[in-house]
Write a protein that holds these residues in place. Structure first.
Motif, PDB file in Angstrom:
ATOM      1  N   ARG A 152     -12.529   3.405   2.843  1.00  0.00           N
ATOM      2  CA  ARG A 152     -11.517   3.581   1.811  1.00  0.00           C
ATOM      3  C   ARG A 152     -12.001   4.666   0.834  1.00  0.00           C
ATOM      4  O   ARG A 152     -13.140   5.122   0.906  1.00  0.00           O
ATOM      5  CB  ARG A 152     -11.273   2.258   1.077  1.00  0.00           C
ATOM      6  CG  ARG A 152     -10.688   1.188   1.996  1.00  0.00           C
ATOM      7  CD  ARG A 152     -10.410  -0.119   1.279  1.00  0.00           C
ATOM      8  NE  ARG A 152     -11.647  -0.780   0.862  1.00  0.00           N
ATOM      9  CZ  ARG A 152     -11.688  -2.034   0.414  1.00  0.00           C
ATOM     10  NH1 ARG A 152     -10.576  -2.748   0.349  1.00  0.00           N
ATOM     11  NH2 ARG A 152     -12.838  -2.582   0.054  1.00  0.00           N
ATOM     12  N   SER A 197     -13.086  -2.359   4.021  1.00  0.00           N
ATOM     13  CA  SER A 197     -12.302  -3.537   3.660  1.00  0.00           C
ATOM     14  C   SER A 197     -12.733  -4.739   4.498  1.00  0.00           C
ATOM     15  O   SER A 197     -13.288  -4.601   5.597  1.00  0.00           O
ATOM     16  CB  SER A 197     -10.815  -3.269   3.867  1.00  0.00           C
ATOM     17  OG  SER A 197     -10.494  -3.241   5.248  1.00  0.00           O
ATOM     18  N   ARG A 247     -10.740  -6.654   6.007  1.00  0.00           N
ATOM     19  CA  ARG A 247      -9.930  -6.650   7.219  1.00  0.00           C
ATOM     20  C   ARG A 247     -10.542  -5.736   8.283  1.00  0.00           C
ATOM     21  O   ARG A 247     -10.557  -6.074   9.473  1.00  0.00           O
ATOM     22  CB  ARG A 247      -8.505  -6.215   6.895  1.00  0.00           C
ATOM     23  CG  ARG A 247      -7.570  -6.269   8.102  1.00  0.00           C
ATOM     24  CD  ARG A 247      -6.147  -5.911   7.719  1.00  0.00           C
ATOM     25  NE  ARG A 247      -5.268  -5.911   8.879  1.00  0.00           N
ATOM     26  CZ  ARG A 247      -3.988  -5.554   8.852  1.00  0.00           C
ATOM     27  NH1 ARG A 247      -3.431  -5.180   7.713  1.00  0.00           N
ATOM     28  NH2 ARG A 247      -3.265  -5.563   9.958  1.00  0.00           N
ATOM     29  N   ASN A 277      -2.654   9.312   6.800  1.00  0.00           N
ATOM     30  CA  ASN A 277      -3.081  10.339   5.852  1.00  0.00           C
ATOM     31  C   ASN A 277      -3.739  11.530   6.545  1.00  0.00           C
ATOM     32  O   ASN A 277      -4.340  12.384   5.881  1.00  0.00           O
ATOM     33  CB  ASN A 277      -4.075   9.742   4.852  1.00  0.00           C
ATOM     34  CG  ASN A 277      -5.197   8.955   5.517  1.00  0.00           C
ATOM     35  OD1 ASN A 277      -4.958   7.846   5.998  1.00  0.00           O
ATOM     36  ND2 ASN A 277      -6.394   9.508   5.569  1.00  0.00           N
ATOM     37  N   THR A 304      -1.440   3.311  10.216  1.00  0.00           N
ATOM     38  CA  THR A 304      -1.325   3.355   8.764  1.00  0.00           C
ATOM     39  C   THR A 304      -2.521   4.096   8.175  1.00  0.00           C
ATOM     40  O   THR A 304      -3.429   4.505   8.885  1.00  0.00           O
ATOM     41  CB  THR A 304      -1.229   1.928   8.190  1.00  0.00           C
ATOM     42  OG1 THR A 304      -2.349   1.162   8.669  1.00  0.00           O
ATOM     43  CG2 THR A 304       0.054   1.249   8.622  1.00  0.00           C
ATOM     44  N   SER A 305      -2.535   4.260   6.869  1.00  0.00           N
ATOM     45  CA  SER A 305      -3.584   5.045   6.223  1.00  0.00           C
ATOM     46  C   SER A 305      -4.904   4.282   6.169  1.00  0.00           C
ATOM     47  O   SER A 305      -4.968   3.082   6.437  1.00  0.00           O
ATOM     48  CB  SER A 305      -3.158   5.416   4.799  1.00  0.00           C
ATOM     49  OG  SER A 305      -3.227   4.264   3.953  1.00  0.00           O
ATOM     50  N   ASN A 306      -5.952   4.998   5.782  1.00  0.00           N
ATOM     51  CA  ASN A 306      -7.252   4.351   5.615  1.00  0.00           C
ATOM     52  C   ASN A 306      -7.214   3.305   4.506  1.00  0.00           C
ATOM     53  O   ASN A 306      -7.910   2.291   4.563  1.00  0.00           O
ATOM     54  CB  ASN A 306      -8.353   5.381   5.334  1.00  0.00           C
ATOM     55  CG  ASN A 306      -8.136   6.150   4.046  1.00  0.00           C
ATOM     56  OD1 ASN A 306      -7.019   6.595   3.751  1.00  0.00           O
ATOM     57  ND2 ASN A 306      -9.191   6.348   3.273  1.00  0.00           N
ATOM     58  N   GLU A 307      -6.386   3.524   3.484  1.00  0.00           N
ATOM     59  CA  GLU A 307      -6.277   2.547   2.407  1.00  0.00           C
ATOM     60  C   GLU A 307      -5.503   1.311   2.857  1.00  0.00           C
ATOM     61  O   GLU A 307      -5.607   0.250   2.237  1.00  0.00           O
ATOM     62  CB  GLU A 307      -5.588   3.174   1.195  1.00  0.00           C
ATOM     63  CG  GLU A 307      -6.339   4.351   0.583  1.00  0.00           C
ATOM     64  CD  GLU A 307      -7.646   3.961  -0.080  1.00  0.00           C
ATOM     65  OE1 GLU A 307      -7.888   2.746  -0.282  1.00  0.00           O
ATOM     66  OE2 GLU A 307      -8.446   4.877  -0.393  1.00  0.00           O
ATOM     67  N   ASP A 308      -4.713   1.452   3.912  1.00  0.00           N
ATOM     68  CA  ASP A 308      -3.913   0.335   4.430  1.00  0.00           C
ATOM     69  C   ASP A 308      -4.455  -0.198   5.746  1.00  0.00           C
ATOM     70  O   ASP A 308      -3.703  -0.734   6.576  1.00  0.00           O
ATOM     71  CB  ASP A 308      -2.460   0.777   4.610  1.00  0.00           C
ATOM     72  CG  ASP A 308      -1.782   1.092   3.287  1.00  0.00           C
ATOM     73  OD1 ASP A 308      -2.016   0.351   2.316  1.00  0.00           O
ATOM     74  OD2 ASP A 308      -1.043   2.090   3.214  1.00  0.00           O
ATOM     75  N   ASP A 309      -5.768  -0.035   5.963  1.00  0.00           N
ATOM     76  CA  ASP A 309      -6.458  -0.645   7.112  1.00  0.00           C
ATOM     77  C   ASP A 309      -5.913  -0.193   8.453  1.00  0.00           C
ATOM     78  O   ASP A 309      -5.741  -0.990   9.387  1.00  0.00           O
ATOM     79  CB  ASP A 309      -6.398  -2.178   7.025  1.00  0.00           C
ATOM     80  CG  ASP A 309      -7.068  -2.718   5.778  1.00  0.00           C
ATOM     81  OD1 ASP A 309      -8.229  -2.362   5.525  1.00  0.00           O
ATOM     82  OD2 ASP A 309      -6.427  -3.484   5.031  1.00  0.00           O
ATOM     83  N   GLY A 310      -5.670   1.127   8.576  1.00  0.00           N
ATOM     84  CA  GLY A 310      -5.084   1.654   9.801  1.00  0.00           C
ATOM     85  C   GLY A 310      -5.911   1.402  11.045  1.00  0.00           C
ATOM     86  O   GLY A 310      -5.359   1.173  12.123  1.00  0.00           O
TER      87      GLY A 310
END
Length: 289
Positions: A20, A26, A28, A238, A252-258
């Motif tokens: 992140r 994360s 997750r 991203n 999904t993005s790195n911030e959204d646990d892709g």
């Protein structure tokens, strides 16, 4: 191309991908990597960061095996804190390449990553570290950058965008070095022919793992060779457009646990709610490898 159902190797970039923005993993993501491990898959970090800058992150993940560092210039064994393989960038060639680029775009600011498990990142006057959490040592003049063997040179320009600087550098450097872009404010020169794919191939061979059973995750153009090498390339939401253009799938993005989103699907974890853009795009990706 569909992801292999018997995936045995997961190759992940760090910055902008598994990490992140605050340089943490994360819960997750950790759980998804553990899920894959229980299914028998191996995880390899494949990053532009040199081995000394990766060591604490590998410790945090509990990795004691291999990692590909320095854009593929280093294959590092975390448990023994040693390089199993490394290649350096000839310092005279690096100076020549810098001169050629500066003849086209004007003054550049440069930094280098020294080779070795204790190598430093040296920055010349005017160079600003794009990632403020990474330690660096400022030197007084450019000649001081070349005091020890290096794995790569990092470039910044006061006005040009990363894409503009990368394109110009590639047009003039030729076979002196490989030019890549690995993140915002991070255009790099590395040994000619060395990429994340070459380092990943070496590590996979050492582990006895097959490219046809490899899923790779990334976010920047320096991940393109890795995507071409792997069976399935997953770009983050991203990601740079150049990487998305060759990806088999966008998550999904790195911030959204892709990364976790895809691993949970591949290894039978709980099915999360995945937004439409995170699913494989019909007709996307490469026709062949």
């Amino acid at each position: 191309m569909a992801a292999p159902t018997d995936c045995s190797l997961i190759a992940t970039d760090l910055d902008g991908t598994l990490l992140r923005g605050d340089d943490t993993f994360s819960d997750r993501s950790r759980a998804a990597l553990a899920l894959a491990a229980r299914a028998g898959a191996r995880h390899l970090v494949v990053t532009g960061r040199p081995a000394p800058r990766v060591r604490p992150l590998l410790e945090d993940l509990g990795v004691t095996g291999l990692a590909v560092c320095g854009q593929g210039a280093q294959v590092y064994e975390a448990g023994t804190d040693r390089l199993l393989w490394s290649v350096t960038l000839d310092r005279e060639l690096a100076e020549t390449a810098l001169g050629k680029i500066e003849a086209e775009v004007g003054e550049l600011y440069a930094a280098v990553d020294q080779d070795g498990v204790d190598g430093l990142t040296l920055i010349e006057p005017g160079y600003l570290m794009p990632h403020p959490t990474l330690p660096a040592v400022r030197v007084e003049r450019r000649d001081d950058l070349w005091v020890r063997p290096i794995s790569k040179v990092l470039l910044r320009h006061p006005h040009l965008t990363d894409d503009e600087l990368t394109a110009t550098a590639r047009s003039v450097v030729g076979s002196l070095a490989t030019v890549t872009m690995s993140g915002p404010g991070t255009v790099e020169l590395q040994p000619c022919g060395v990429t994340k794919a070459t380092g990943l191939a070496l590590a996979a061979e050492h582990l006895g793992l097959e490219r046809g059973r490899t899923v790779a995750f990334g976010d920047m153009p320096n991940d393109v060779p890795m995507f071409h090498w792997a069976a399935h390339g997953v770009a983050m939401a991203n990601a740079h457009p150049e990487l998305k253009a060759v990806a088999d799938e966008v998550t999904t993005s790195n911030e959204d646990d892709g990364v976790a989103v895809v691993l949970e699907r591949l290894f039978g974890g709980a099915e999360p709610s995945v937004p439409p853009h995170a699913l494989p795009r019909p007709g996307s990706g490469r026709v062949s490898r």
